[in-house]
Motif scaffolding. Structure first.
Motif, PDB file in Angstrom:
ATOM      1  N   UNK A 143       0.863  -1.189   0.000  1.00  0.00           N
ATOM      2  CA  UNK A 143       0.000   0.000   0.000  1.00  0.00           C
ATOM      3  C   UNK A 143       0.898   1.236   0.000  1.00  0.00           C
ATOM      4  N   UNK A 144       0.311   2.388  -0.208  1.00  0.00           N
ATOM      5  CA  UNK A 144       1.019   3.668  -0.118  1.00  0.00           C
ATOM      6  C   UNK A 144       1.210   3.967   1.383  1.00  0.00           C
ATOM      7  N   UNK A 145       2.180   3.271   1.981  1.00  0.00           N
ATOM      8  CA  UNK A 145       2.310   3.331   3.446  1.00  0.00           C
ATOM      9  C   UNK A 145       2.607   4.731   3.972  1.00  0.00           C
ATOM     10  N   UNK A 146       3.385   5.506   3.208  1.00  0.00           N
ATOM     11  CA  UNK A 146       3.721   6.854   3.686  1.00  0.00           C
ATOM     12  C   UNK A 146       2.500   7.782   3.591  1.00  0.00           C
ATOM     13  N   UNK A 152      -3.408   9.243   8.621  1.00  0.00           N
ATOM     14  CA  UNK A 152      -3.720   8.711   9.956  1.00  0.00           C
ATOM     15  C   UNK A 152      -3.237   9.655  11.049  1.00  0.00           C
ATOM     16  N   UNK A 153      -2.062  10.201  10.861  1.00  0.00           N
ATOM     17  CA  UNK A 153      -1.512  11.136  11.869  1.00  0.00           C
ATOM     18  C   UNK A 153      -2.394  12.370  11.961  1.00  0.00           C
ATOM     19  N   UNK A 154      -2.774  12.897  10.805  1.00  0.00           N
ATOM     20  CA  UNK A 154      -3.546  14.134  10.762  1.00  0.00           C
ATOM     21  C   UNK A 154      -4.904  13.958  11.466  1.00  0.00           C
ATOM     22  N   UNK A 163      -1.248  -8.053   5.997  1.00  0.00           N
ATOM     23  CA  UNK A 163      -0.024  -8.322   5.232  1.00  0.00           C
ATOM     24  C   UNK A 163       0.045  -9.800   4.832  1.00  0.00           C
ATOM     25  N   UNK A 164      -1.141 -10.414   4.669  1.00  0.00           N
ATOM     26  CA  UNK A 164      -1.208 -11.844   4.355  1.00  0.00           C
ATOM     27  C   UNK A 164      -0.414 -12.201   3.096  1.00  0.00           C
ATOM     28  N   UNK A 165      -0.276 -11.242   2.155  1.00  0.00           N
ATOM     29  CA  UNK A 165       0.380 -11.552   0.873  1.00  0.00           C
ATOM     30  C   UNK A 165       1.813 -11.057   0.776  1.00  0.00           C
ATOM     31  N   UNK A 166       2.365 -10.500   1.845  1.00  0.00           N
ATOM     32  CA  UNK A 166       3.666  -9.830   1.671  1.00  0.00           C
ATOM     33  C   UNK A 166       4.755 -10.364   2.598  1.00  0.00           C
ATOM     34  N   UNK A 167       4.732 -11.644   2.871  1.00  0.00           N
ATOM     35  CA  UNK A 167       5.812 -12.232   3.671  1.00  0.00           C
ATOM     36  C   UNK A 167       7.136 -11.911   2.987  1.00  0.00           C
ATOM     37  N   UNK A 168       8.084 -11.393   3.775  1.00  0.00           N
ATOM     38  CA  UNK A 168       9.442 -11.111   3.269  1.00  0.00           C
ATOM     39  C   UNK A 168       9.590  -9.812   2.474  1.00  0.00           C
ATOM     40  N   UNK A 169       8.504  -9.127   2.189  1.00  0.00           N
ATOM     41  CA  UNK A 169       8.614  -7.891   1.406  1.00  0.00           C
ATOM     42  C   UNK A 169       9.238  -6.795   2.278  1.00  0.00           C
ATOM     43  N   UNK A 170      10.062  -5.969   1.648  1.00  0.00           N
ATOM     44  CA  UNK A 170      10.663  -4.834   2.371  1.00  0.00           C
ATOM     45  C   UNK A 170      10.431  -3.555   1.585  1.00  0.00           C
ATOM     46  N   UNK A 171      10.313  -2.449   2.325  1.00  0.00           N
ATOM     47  CA  UNK A 171      10.218  -1.131   1.682  1.00  0.00           C
ATOM     48  C   UNK A 171      11.380  -0.305   2.205  1.00  0.00           C
ATOM     49  N   UNK A 172      12.170   0.234   1.299  1.00  0.00           N
ATOM     50  CA  UNK A 172      13.344   1.026   1.694  1.00  0.00           C
ATOM     51  C   UNK A 172      14.196   0.277   2.724  1.00  0.00           C
ATOM     52  N   UNK A 173      14.341  -1.019   2.544  1.00  0.00           N
ATOM     53  CA  UNK A 173      15.192  -1.819   3.430  1.00  0.00           C
ATOM     54  C   UNK A 173      14.555  -2.159   4.769  1.00  0.00           C
ATOM     55  N   UNK A 174      13.311  -1.718   4.983  1.00  0.00           N
ATOM     56  CA  UNK A 174      12.637  -2.009   6.259  1.00  0.00           C
ATOM     57  C   UNK A 174      11.593  -3.108   6.055  1.00  0.00           C
TER      58      UNK A 174
END
Ligand code: T4K
Length: 383
Positions: A143-146, A152-154, A163-174
């Protein structure tokens, strides 16, 4: 022109569970038999928990007996209420967990490229009753996490990711499980990493660990105190041992899937009217992909046949595809009457649900099988 491809002798399904050698699993079962400890925070459970924290690059993790119970508890742990904004383009578990918490799911349209909740359309659905956003990282595309974090903050909302479909996925190394307040991973047999049935929650706030672990164990604090109305969400030792065996051979599976994904890409990209819509596209260089699903979109105008026709035609060749995620959750009898379910509000989701088709992708599939599936699709287009 090449002749008609032959049918596969046995049905090919969209997935086939990654299985370790039976001897390896039996060795682990022997340890369990010797310990006579079958569930409730056993040695295998605790070992898998630490292995997964490393694998997923997350600071906190709790194991569960399945992903759906984990997601129910995530909502409880964050004390969500009222309304939660989510996507209709998902597995039934996603909106159902909200209802099991007495929460009304509010469906938001999806982005045509990522197939995930459309960040631009979230704000107009926020009401005084909204307590959270529940995004789903569909088919391995984050998703567009940022953008979601900003909204959400606002508005002071919590964020949960399915995250059922994203085992092992990383964004910007995280690790992708470090985004939002809580993420849920499913370890169902059809997933790349699995424990037959199972799942976990990941989160950054260490204070959540205790609450989540109470909630998954009936709220039991000690022999004489039960401090909240918990449920039974515990992963047992047999599941955890299977997970340890599977994680040991996971890297090989990822490499095999990567090769197969490449084969599909090479052959499918040249079939007019079929486009791949799973995994990470070239426009997402910051994302480490996982090759969990091979999903395509069928453009009837260009391909000449619609998704349903391709689905039926492939069956004749013993290729058993799935129409994930058709129908949309907003079309289920239990949600159809919701205001947010109206087709007028969900144009992209309704179009995409009619066009998607999930093809076989798993390590035990051979390169020639993947090539043959593509040849069959070409043949179906031309006849
Ligand atoms: N959120 C999302 C976004 C999800 O996708 C899911 C689950 C969840 C939440 C819930 O997580 P869990 O509570 O399940 O942990 C399958 C899976 O059962 C389901 O876990 C998964 N998503 C969903 C996308 O796919 P079905 O009903 O389509 O499964 P089924 O039994 O038709 O299996 C699909 C194919 O896999 C079969 O045609 C053959 C093959 N298969 C299946 C099993 C069970 C095997 O070869 N071996 C097997 O053991 O839901």
């Amino acid at each position: 022109m090449a002749g008609e491809p032959a049918s596969f002798e046995k049905p090919l399904y969209i997935s086939s569970p990654l299985l370790p050698s039976i001897d390896d699993y039996v060795e682990k079962l022997k340890e369990i038999w010797q310990s006579r400890w079958l569930t409730n925070n056993g040695a295998q459970h605790n070992k898998l928990e630490s292995m997964l924290m490393k694998q997923l690059k997350v600071p906190n993790l709790s194991l569960f007996n399945n992903g759906t119970i984990a997601l129910i508890i995530a909502c409880r742990a964050l004390r969500l209420s009222g309304e939660v904004i989510t996507t209709p383009f998902t597995f039934p578990a996603t909106p159902h967990v909200l209802v099991w918490n007495g929460i009304v799911p509010v469906f938001c349209d999806i982005d045509e490229q990522t197939l995930n909740i459309d960040t631009k359309k979230i704000e107009m659905l926020i009401t005084p009753k909204t307590s959270a956003i529940l995004g789903v990282h569909v088919f391995g595309r984050p998703c567009d996490v940022y953008g979601i974090e900003k909204i959400a903050k606002f508005y002071g909302l919590k964020v949960i990711y399915d995250a059922a479909h994203v085992f092992n996925v990383e964004i910007d190394g995280k690790g992708i499980g470090t985004f939002g307040d809580i993420s849920m991973f499913s370890f169902h047999a059809t997933k790349m990493f699995h424990t037959a049935e199972g799942g976990c929650l990941t989160f950054n706030d260490p204070d959540l660990k205790k609450r989540i672990d109470f909630l998954k164990n009936f709220g039991i604090k000690n022999e004489e105190e039960v401090i909240m109305p918990g449920i039974n969400g515990k992963m047992n030792e047999l599941q955890a041992a299977l997970g340890i065996s599977v994680i040991e051979i996971l890297e090989q599976e990822i490499q095999k899937r990567k090769t197969l994904f490449g084969v599909y890409k090479e052959h499918i990209n040249i079939i007019d009217g079929i486009t791949i819509c799973s995994g990470v596209s070239e426009t997402m260089p910051q994302v480490l992909p996982n090759y969990q699903y091979m999903v395509v979109r069928v453009n009837k105008q260009i391909f000449g046949k619609n998704r349903n026709e391709l689905h039926s035609a492939l069956k004749k060749y013993n290729v058993i595809t799935r129409k994930y995620f058709y129908p949309l959750c907003s079309e289920y009898a239990c949600y159809r009457q919701h205001y947010s379910s109206s087709k007028v509000h969900l144009p992209a989701a309704n179009t995409i649900a009619d066009e998607v088709l999930c093809l076989p992708l798993y390590g035990a599939l051979s390169v020639s099988d993947a090539e043959k599936i593509c040849d069959i699709i070409k043949y179906i287009k031309e006849h």
